[in-house]
Design a protein around this motif. Structure first.
Motif, short mmCIF file in Angstrom:
data_model
loop_
_atom_site.label_atom_id
_atom_site.label_comp_id
_atom_site.label_asym_id
_atom_site.label_seq_id
_atom_site.Cartn_x
_atom_site.Cartn_y
_atom_site.Cartn_z
N UNK A 108 41.25 11.27 60.76
CA UNK A 108 41.46 12.62 61.28
C UNK A 108 41.20 13.67 60.20
N UNK A 109 41.68 13.41 58.98
CA UNK A 109 41.52 14.37 57.90
C UNK A 109 40.06 14.53 57.50
N UNK A 110 39.37 13.41 57.38
CA UNK A 110 37.95 13.47 57.05
C UNK A 110 37.19 14.30 58.08
N UNK A 111 37.48 14.05 59.33
CA UNK A 111 36.78 14.81 60.38
C UNK A 111 37.13 16.29 60.32
N UNK A 112 38.41 16.60 60.18
CA UNK A 112 38.83 18.00 60.21
C UNK A 112 38.29 18.79 59.03
N UNK A 113 38.09 18.13 57.89
CA UNK A 113 37.59 18.80 56.70
C UNK A 113 36.07 18.74 56.58
N UNK A 114 35.41 18.07 57.51
CA UNK A 114 33.95 17.97 57.47
C UNK A 114 33.45 17.12 56.32
N UNK A 115 34.23 16.09 55.95
CA UNK A 115 33.88 15.23 54.82
C UNK A 115 33.12 13.99 55.28
N UNK A 116 32.34 13.43 54.37
CA UNK A 116 31.73 12.13 54.59
C UNK A 116 32.69 11.03 54.20
N UNK A 117 32.43 9.82 54.69
CA UNK A 117 33.30 8.70 54.36
C UNK A 117 32.51 7.40 54.40
N UNK A 118 32.96 6.45 53.58
CA UNK A 118 32.30 5.15 53.45
C UNK A 118 33.40 4.09 53.48
N UNK A 119 33.50 3.38 54.60
CA UNK A 119 34.60 2.44 54.84
C UNK A 119 34.49 1.22 53.92
N UNK A 120 35.67 0.74 53.46
CA UNK A 120 35.74 -0.53 52.70
C UNK A 120 36.41 -1.60 53.55
N UNK A 121 35.67 -2.74 53.69
CA UNK A 121 34.22 -2.86 53.60
C UNK A 121 33.61 -2.96 54.99
N UNK A 122 32.36 -2.57 55.10
CA UNK A 122 31.64 -2.83 56.34
C UNK A 122 31.44 -4.32 56.49
N UNK A 123 31.11 -4.99 55.38
CA UNK A 123 30.95 -6.44 55.38
C UNK A 123 31.36 -7.00 54.03
#
Length: 352
Positions: free
Chosen positions: A287-302
């Motif tokens: 929610x915070x990333x979206x509201x602040x217009x930030x990018x994000x890189x999830x740990x881990x995709x694989x």
């Protein structure tokens, strides 16, 4: 990120507000204009990690790859895995590890197939340095080898606008000022790399970007931040407050390039009333990333064997495919990346 395969932290005591505890010039590139990193929402990504967690005293080998693979095989495998990230999640960014045991070697010649596959598909690629477990002190293991590694990497990809460079992951062994000095030295020694192609890690375990954000020597770079639920136990609102405190006024330059939670244990991340700490934290982060217009890189995709892994790997040889371990977790990623409506975290994303 350093965790054993069960997904439990092997070491890090980061509950609450953690106090924040040189290279040869690159001749193949000319000095680049110092463009400013403005806004980060274009980074919608996942980490593709070594099953051992990227801390290695030998070559880093992301899940699905093998040091016996040649360039063409790595590229074919990477294409299949990246297609899964894009199709299943909507990702357009992948973060990959490098270390001196991998770069400038026979494995490097093959491993570049993964980078080339990604950029050929239009993915942004973040290449980050991880130290080895024999040191694990939060500092560059061997400065000379580190310099040589980055000279080789930037010589190869310095002119590719889709490739970004993260000088060090989780520099927790440095004081805030010493880490800023190290990052500024990297920039000074690579004048041909545009600043908006560099990710400067936050202090400590990448857990706070406010001091690197305030250092004028690092102006124009992106800042990388990490945030995890195992750092503490909080309500949703407390997790939001905690993350925002670590960002300060620097959201326009910051990418949350590690955050994650268990995806193989049946947790429901689409439950806004959920009381599980990991559910609260992941919902707060997305929610915070979206509201602040930030990018994000999830740990881990694989990452094979990791309960946090968003995707599971299937197949053999170059015939690989991915399936999603937790649809509600994937929904939260799409929500963070604004690939769904504000309230539609569980809708299937569509291109458009």
């Amino acid at each position: 990120m350093l965790r054993i395969r069960s997904g439990r932290p092997r070491r890090r005591a980061l509950a609450g507000g953690l106090a924040a505890l040189a290279l040869a010039p690159l001749g193949v590139l000319t000095a680049a204009p110092q463009a400013a990193a403005v806004g980060t929402s274009a980074f919608k990504g996942v980490n593709w990690a070594d099953p051992r967690d990227n801390y290695a005293d030998d070559p880093v080998v992301p899940s699905g790859l093998s040091t016996s693979d040649g360039y063409a095989t790595v590229k074919a495998k990477a294409t299949a895995i990246l297609t899964g990230f894009r199709t299943n999640l909507g990702a357009n960014t992948v973060r990959l590890p490098v270390n001196p045991y991998s770069v400038g070697t026979g494995w490097w010649n093959a491993y570049t197939g993964a980078v080339d596959a990604a950029t050929g598909m239009g993915f942004k690629v973040v290449l980050g340095y991880w130290e080895g477990p024999s040191h694990k002190d939060g500092k560059v293991d061997d400065t000379s080898a580190w310099k040589s590694m980055w000279n080789t990497v930037t010589a190869k990809y310095g002119n590719n606008s889709l490739v970004y460079f993260e000088p060090m992951n989780e520099p927790f062994g440095y004081s805030a000022s010493a880490w800023a000095d190290t990052a500024a030295g990297w920039l000074g020694d690579h004048p041909g790399v545009p600043r908006d192609r560099v990710f400067v890690s936050g202090t400590g375990y990448n857990d706070n970007v406010t001091s690197v954000c305030a250092d004028s020597r690092l102006d124009g770079t992106y800042l990388s931040l990490h945030h995890y639920g195992f750092w503490g136990t909080h309500t949703y609102d407390e997790w939001v407050k905690d993350l925002r405190s670590r960002i300060g006024g620097c959201a326009g330059r910051t990418v949350l390039d590690e955050f994650g939670a268990p995806m193989t244990t049946g947790l429901r991340y689409d439950d806004a009333a959920g009381t599980d700490n990991f559910v609260r934290c992941l919902r707060a982060d997305t929610d915070t990333v979206r509201s602040l217009g930030m990018g994000s890189v999830y740990w881990p995709g694989l990452r094979s064997g990791d309960t946090y892994s968003m995707e599971a790997l299937h197949g053999s040889g170059t015939g690989l495919s991915l399936t999603t371990n937790n649809s509600s977790g994937a929904g939260r990623l799409r929500h963070a990346w604004a690939l769904t409506s504000a309230g539609g975290a569980n809708r299937r994303w569509t291109r458009g």
